[in-house]
Every structure is written in structure tokens, then in C-alpha cells.
Design a protein around this motif. Structure first.
Motif, PDB file in Angstrom:
ATOM      1  N   ILE B 132      28.921  25.621  37.958  1.00 25.33           N
ATOM      2  CA  ILE B 132      29.147  26.708  37.376  1.00 25.33           C
ATOM      3  C   ILE B 132      28.205  27.550  38.302  1.00 25.33           C
ATOM      4  CG2 ILE B 132      29.451  28.333  35.823  1.00 25.33           C
ATOM      5  CD1 ILE B 132      29.755  26.106  33.756  1.00 25.33           C
ATOM      6  N   LEU B 133      29.068  28.688  38.977  1.00 31.02           N
ATOM      7  CA  LEU B 133      28.205  29.752  39.786  1.00 31.02           C
ATOM      8  C   LEU B 133      27.459  30.484  38.748  1.00 31.02           C
ATOM      9  CD1 LEU B 133      28.758  31.301  42.608  1.00 31.02           C
ATOM     10  CD2 LEU B 133      29.990  32.824  41.330  1.00 31.02           C
ATOM     11  N   PRO B 134      26.234  30.755  39.272  1.00 30.02           N
ATOM     12  CA  PRO B 134      25.197  31.636  38.156  1.00 30.02           C
ATOM     13  C   PRO B 134      25.607  32.812  37.831  1.00 30.02           C
ATOM     14  CG  PRO B 134      23.956  30.641  40.213  1.00 30.02           C
ATOM     15  CD  PRO B 134      25.350  30.283  40.456  1.00 30.02           C
ATOM     16  N   ALA B 136      28.340  33.537  36.482  1.00 30.66           N
ATOM     17  CA  ALA B 136      29.044  33.350  35.318  1.00 30.66           C
ATOM     18  C   ALA B 136      28.515  33.685  34.271  1.00 30.66           C
ATOM     19  CB  ALA B 136      29.761  32.053  35.488  1.00 30.66           C
ATOM     20  N   TYR B 137      27.149  33.471  33.968  1.00 26.40           N
ATOM     21  CA  TYR B 137      26.394  33.073  32.937  1.00 26.40           C
ATOM     22  C   TYR B 137      26.178  34.535  32.351  1.00 26.40           C
ATOM     23  CZ  TYR B 137      25.841  28.537  34.382  1.00 26.40           C
ATOM     24  OH  TYR B 137      26.231  27.222  34.683  1.00 26.40           O
ATOM     25  N   SER B 139      28.005  37.108  33.183  1.00 26.10           N
ATOM     26  CA  SER B 139      29.599  37.594  32.888  1.00 26.10           C
ATOM     27  C   SER B 139      30.036  37.267  31.593  1.00 26.10           C
ATOM     28  CB  SER B 139      30.347  37.092  33.820  1.00 26.10           C
ATOM     29  OG  SER B 139      29.950  37.462  35.188  1.00 26.10           O
ATOM     30  N   LEU B 140      29.554  36.162  31.162  1.00 34.70           N
ATOM     31  CA  LEU B 140      29.947  35.965  29.611  1.00 34.70           C
ATOM     32  C   LEU B 140      29.460  36.833  28.759  1.00 34.70           C
ATOM     33  CD1 LEU B 140      29.075  31.764  30.075  1.00 34.70           C
ATOM     34  CD2 LEU B 140      31.553  32.943  29.668  1.00 34.70           C
ATOM     35  N   MET B 143      31.826  39.799  28.941  1.00 31.11           N
ATOM     36  CA  MET B 143      33.263  39.919  28.434  1.00 31.11           C
ATOM     37  C   MET B 143      33.163  39.896  26.954  1.00 31.11           C
ATOM     38  SD  MET B 143      35.415  39.398  30.800  1.00 31.11           S
ATOM     39  CE  MET B 143      37.039  38.586  30.175  1.00 31.11           C
ATOM     40  N   ARG B 190      34.498  43.331  45.900  1.00 30.24           N
ATOM     41  CA  ARG B 190      35.232  41.981  45.731  1.00 30.24           C
ATOM     42  C   ARG B 190      34.760  41.631  44.465  1.00 30.24           C
ATOM     43  NH1 ARG B 190      33.633  36.572  48.537  1.00 30.24           N
ATOM     44  NH2 ARG B 190      31.413  37.561  48.362  1.00 30.24           N
ATOM     45  N   LYS B 191      35.961  40.910  43.550  1.00 36.02           N
ATOM     46  CA  LYS B 191      35.620  40.033  42.285  1.00 36.02           C
ATOM     47  C   LYS B 191      34.857  39.097  42.411  1.00 36.02           C
ATOM     48  CE  LYS B 191      39.951  41.499  40.028  1.00 36.02           C
ATOM     49  NZ  LYS B 191      41.277  40.792  39.522  1.00 36.02           N
ATOM     50  N   ILE B 192      33.769  39.048  41.430  1.00 37.92           N
ATOM     51  CA  ILE B 192      32.856  37.636  41.608  1.00 37.92           C
ATOM     52  C   ILE B 192      33.162  36.975  40.291  1.00 37.92           C
ATOM     53  CG2 ILE B 192      30.493  36.979  41.235  1.00 37.92           C
ATOM     54  CD1 ILE B 192      30.894  38.442  44.011  1.00 37.92           C
ATOM     55  N   SER B 193      32.985  37.324  39.256  1.00 39.45           N
ATOM     56  CA  SER B 193      33.296  36.576  37.913  1.00 39.45           C
ATOM     57  C   SER B 193      33.673  37.743  36.778  1.00 39.45           C
ATOM     58  CB  SER B 193      32.349  35.780  37.440  1.00 39.45           C
ATOM     59  OG  SER B 193      31.161  36.272  37.327  1.00 39.45           O
ATOM     60  N   GLU B 194      34.907  38.015  36.312  1.00 39.39           N
ATOM     61  CA  GLU B 194      35.090  38.953  35.283  1.00 39.39           C
ATOM     62  C   GLU B 194      33.903  39.097  34.406  1.00 39.39           C
ATOM     63  OE1 GLU B 194      38.100  40.506  35.878  1.00 39.39           O
ATOM     64  OE2 GLU B 194      38.445  39.339  37.271  1.00 39.39           O
TER      65      GLU B 194
END
Ligand SMILES: [Zn+2]
Lengths: 146, 383
Positions: B132-134, B136-137, B139-140, B143, B190-194
């Protein structure tokens, strides 16, 4: 129906089951503290809550609730599959207590916080022995499925 | 003697950026020499050193120290992921506070650009941790906050734009935009992770930074004409267990870790959020900064968006955050990041920050979280 007949092996041993029936849900391998009853994933001999030694092995529920998620707009790291434009990542609360962080299966708009999720296996690639190397992930539950 | 009897004697940093022609050793020497010069001392007077980095082989820190001379001083490697620099600073401050030495050095360096060339962390051995791309953590967190508080991506973009624009005022910042960065521009990147876009994330960086601390009485004697910047707190915590703790995968810890560490820092300093004039936090991803407004006590729960919307956290506001551009603009090589924060605090508290000077700044805080996870916080105050 099963889609492939290749033998499945885990990307890393000791974390999840691989059922013989490909349509059956895998399960995460966890621990339960014999003193205070707290559940953990992954397995651990010492309780992180009460520090007692001697947790017992358990298998955890395959379903849980989505606590949070994101959608990553890059290919999955360490995967050789070309069909990944991006992927979901989420945290799923299991009924026993553990929160599991994992890849999610589905598109950018398929997830909602609070929805029920179900564990499944994903093939990352084939190894030199022709086996499918698999990892666990969650997908939105499809209720009514046998 | 305690931590309250320790002062910062000198600071030095390189501008962060990508330096293909400079080794870690060269970068470390540049930052260290700048700090020695700022402190007005020779390396012979340094009694102990703590060296932090993430991406080099074992022993690199000791080899880097040789650049300043071989004096036989005790030197220790320090590594706590992104928080490494602040942890090296804590160790140096306590080496003096404990009476073990009169002057100590904290040095951090890294070449993330070289580490990334190997393909980044994802190309390692087969493991569940490695997919998992770092980005993301964090981004959680973002969200979840949008779900709980109705926070909009515009809020995160506003933080990113603010920090880019702060960077424009800092000669040591990697990113120094020549125009005002707007919320729209950040959202369109650019979108990375929502909900995180590219301009909401820190760049890939090389660089080094250094801080030298000393007994306060000695600092006063060595620098009679300069405002004395004292150490009020320098703390480090790992996570405490609560149900729902995530054990598997690279983790960034529960947000509560920053609240607990902040509480300890305020208690040890005998100061509160109302006493701070500026704050530097781990904005590797813009949405983190919003959480820290609340976790560090600058906004009540659910009020962080309001604090941001009213402009209180930008330069000129009531409590400016990341005055140097933060990790997003100034940069985030790894090991030196926390020491670049110390550099910014010291420059601000001395009143030497030029165009980005916070008027009458007397106290400031630096916070970093590091994967694993840890949280490190230092509070400095001008005497
Ligand atoms: Zn227990």
C-alpha cells in the motif's frame, strides 16, 4: 464456480487461511487473550491490553464494518497485474474488536463508511512454481449470497 | 540541572531539494558547519553528538561526524522514522540537562531521492506490509474526518496553499513558488489518494540540518548580545493501546498520540497552547495539519475548520502554523526534518525570520509523527 485451478499460496505465511473451496471466504488468523478476552490480529503471544502471556489462537470473522477508506490512483505496489489502475484501501472493524487495514476490491465509487465488508483473496502474481501468490482484501458484502 | 537549564546555541540547515551531486556526508558537513558557525564554537567544544537518518547504511552517522574532526566524542545513531530529527534534538538536550556534557549536537541528513531510485519501499520482499502506498494511510484520516465533520477537500487544499505560500518567503524552502498558490490549483493537481492531491503532499528531498544545545549559563556567556532561546520541553511517546489499534501494515498511529504527547509537552513546559506564537507540524499530507489544530489544543473538537477558514493559522494570523512552508513546501528528507523545524523556531524566536517573521514571537512548538508509530514534540521559548 472456481475460475482457476492453480494452487494458491499466501504472500506471507501465518496471517490468513486459504480455503480449499475457492468460493469460500478466507479467515484471518488472530489471538484471544486468556486473561482479559481481548482479540488481536495478527497473532501474538502477549496481550497488548493487559500484558498477560499466553494468548490462544483463534480464527476471526470474515465480515466487518468499513471504518474509513481511500482510493489510491496508482498501481498496487508489488503486483504484476496490469489491470490495476488504482485500488481502494480501507480499515474494517471486525465484530471481535480488531481493526484491519487492507486493500479493498472495487471501484472508486463503490465504498461508503459504515458498509458491511467481506474478506476475500486476491492473486498478486504467479510464482516460479506456477502457484498463485495471494493476499487478503475486503470487498463490499453481497447479501443473500450462499 | 534539568531541561529548563538548556538553550539552543546554534542552528544550521541546507536548503532541502534534490542534490544528485552532493553526498549525505557533504550535506551533513554543510549543515553542521553552519550550526557551529552560528553557535560561535569549535567542534572541539562539542561534548556529545546524536546523528539521525533513515535511508543510509549503518555507520553513516559516525562517518559523517568525522567531517568535523576526530575528537573522540561519544556519538549515537538515532532513528524514529519521520520524527528522527526531533528525537535527536531531545537526546542532545537531555545529554546537557543530565549534566553529561556542556554542549551537544543533533545532526540529521538524508537523501530520499536516492532511496526512491531503488523503486521505493514497495519493491522489497514479499509481505503484507509492502503493497500500500504510504500516502493512503493519512488519506484514511482525511476520509474519516470528511465523514464525521463534513470537512471538504477545499479545507485540505487551503492548508496546502497556505504552506506553499509560506515557503515562498523562506530561502531554505524547497518549494518557493513565484506566484500565489490557490486552493483551485491545489485541487486540480494530480489525484494521489482521496482526498489528497499531489500539491497536498511533501516533495522528495535531500538535505541536512543541525542544532547545537548548551547549558543556559554557558550560552548566555558565549552569546551575550543575542536573545536566548531556551528548551522548555522535548518529549517522545509511542502509542498506547486502545481497541481498534492497527497492528498490521505500516501504521501512522492513532491521532490521539499527538494529543497525549502534546499534553505531556505542555505540562513539562508549564505552558499551554495560549502561550504559543507559532507551531510547526507534520504536514506530509495537508489533512494532517487540520487534525493537529485540535489535538494540540488550538481549536475545540470540531472547530478546526473554523480556525482555518478565519485565517488564524496563516502568517499574520493568531497562531500561524508551518511558517517555513512545512513539510509540504520546505521539504521532508527524513532525518533532518525535525532539525529544520528547530532551525525555524530558533530563527523566529530570535526575530531573524525576515519576511516571514511572526511579530514578537516568544514561544513555539515543533511536532512530528513517525511511522511505527511515534510522536515527538519540542517547545522552545525566548527568555
Ligand atoms: Zn489481556
Amino acid at each position: 464456480m472456481s475460475e482457476a485451478s492453480a494452487e494458491r499460496v499466501p504472500v506471507e505465511a501465518g496471517f490468513f487461511t486459504i480455503p480449499d473451496d475457492p468460493s469460500a471466504s478466507p479467515q484471518l488468523l488472530g489471538s484471544k487473550c486468556v486473561e482479559c478476552g481481548e482479540y488481536f490480529f495478527p497473532r501474538r503471544p502477549i496481550c497488548a491490553r493487559c500484558l498477560a502471556h499466553g494468548c490462544e489462537d483463534v480464527t476471526l470473522s470474515s465480515r466487518g464494518t468499513l471504518f474509513t477508506y481511500t482510493y489510491v490512483h496508482f498501481p498496487l505496489m508489488n503486483s504484476q497485474r496490469a489491470d490495476h489502475g488504482g485500488y481502494g484501501v480501507g480499515q474494517v472493524d471486525l465484530p471481535e474488536g480488531p481493526r484491519i487495514q487492507a486493500v479493498l476490491s472495487g471501484g472508486e465509487n463503490d465504498f461508503q463508511i459504515g458498509m458491511e465488508m467481506e474478506l476475500e483473496l486476491e492473486t498478486l502474481r504467479q510464482n516460479k512454481q506456477g502457484q498463485d501468490v495471494v493476499i487478503y482484501r475486503f470487498r463490499p458484502s453481497t447479501d443473500g449470497e450462499a | 540541572m534539568g531541561l529548563q537549564e538548556v538553550a539552543v546555541l546554534g542552528v544550521g540547515t541546507t536548503r532541502f531539494g534534490v542534490y544528485p551531486d552532493k553526498s549525505n556526508i557533504v550535506l551533513a558537513r554543510e549543515a553542521g558547519v553552519a550550526a557551529l558557525k552560528d553557535a560561535g564554537i569549535s567542534f572541539a567544544e562539542v561534548g556529545e553528538a546524536f546523528v539521525g537518518y533513515l535511508f543510509s547504511t549503518p555507520m553513516t552517522g559516525i562517518r559523517a561526524m568525522k567531517e568535523f574532526g576526530l575528537t573522540g566524542l561519544p556519538a549515537t545513531h538515532v532513528e524514529n522514522a519521520s520524527a528522527t530529527g526531533l528525537v535527536a534534538f531531545r537526546d542532545a538536550a537531555w545529554a546537557v540537562a543530565s549534566g553529561r556534557c556542556d554542549i551537544a549536537m543533533a545532526l540529521g541528513f538524508d537523501k530520499m531521492s536516492e532511496a526512491m531510485r531503488g523503486g521505493g519501499r514497495g519493491q522489497g520482499r514479499d509481505s503484507i506490509d509492502n503493497v500500500i502506498l504510504p500516502a493512503a494511510y493519512f488519506s484514511l484520516w482525511g476520509m474519516r474526518r470528511m465523514h464525521e465533520r463534513g470537512t471538504k477537500p477545499e479545507h485540505f487544499a487551503q492548508i496546502a496553499a497556505k504552506n506553499w505560500n509560506h515557503g515562498a518567503l523562506n530561502p531554505f524552502s524547497h518549494r518557493q513558488p513565484d506566484h500565489e498558490v490557490t486552493v483551485e490549483q491545489v485541487l486540480k493537481s494530480r489525484k494521489i489518494s482521496e482526498p489528497v492531491t499531489a500539491m497536498m503532499t511533501c516533495p522528495v528531498d535531500d538535505g541536512a540540518a543541525c542544532a547545537i544545545v548548551a547549558r543556559k549559563d554557558l550560552a548566555r556567556k558565549l552569546q551575550p548580545d543575542r536573545p536566548l532561546v531556551g528548551v522548555r520541553a522535548s518529549v517522545l511517546q509511542t502509542e498506547t493501546y486502545s481497541r481498534g489499534h492497527i497492528f498490521m501494515g505500516p501504521v501512522v498511529g492513532p491521532p490521539s498520540m499527538t494529543r497525549d504527547t502534546g499534553k505531556q509537552a505542555y505540562e513539562e513546559a508549564g505552558l499551554g497552547p495560549e502561550d504559543m506564537d507559532l507551531v510547526l507540524v507534520h504536514d506530509a499530507f495537508a489533512n494532517e495539519e487540520l487534525e493537529y489544530y485540535e489535538l494540540l489544543g488550538f481549536a475545540a473538537e470540531g472547530e478546526a475548520e473554523k480556525l482555518l477558514e478565519e485565517g488564524h493559522t496563516k502568517l499574520g494570523g493568531r497562531i500561524p502554523f508551518n511558517t517555513d512552508g512545512g513539510l509540504i513546501a520546505r521539504g521532508h528528507p527524513g532525518g533532518p526534518t525535525g532539525l529544520a523545524q528547530i532551525h525555524e523556531l530558533v530563527v523566529q524566536l530570535r526575530g531573524e525570520a525576515g519576511r516571514r517573521q511572526v511579530d514578537g514571537a516568544r514561544a513555539g512548538m515543533a511536532q512530528l509523527v513517525g511511522g511505527g508509530s511515534v510522536c515527538a514534540i519540542t517547545i522552545l521559548q525566548r527568555d
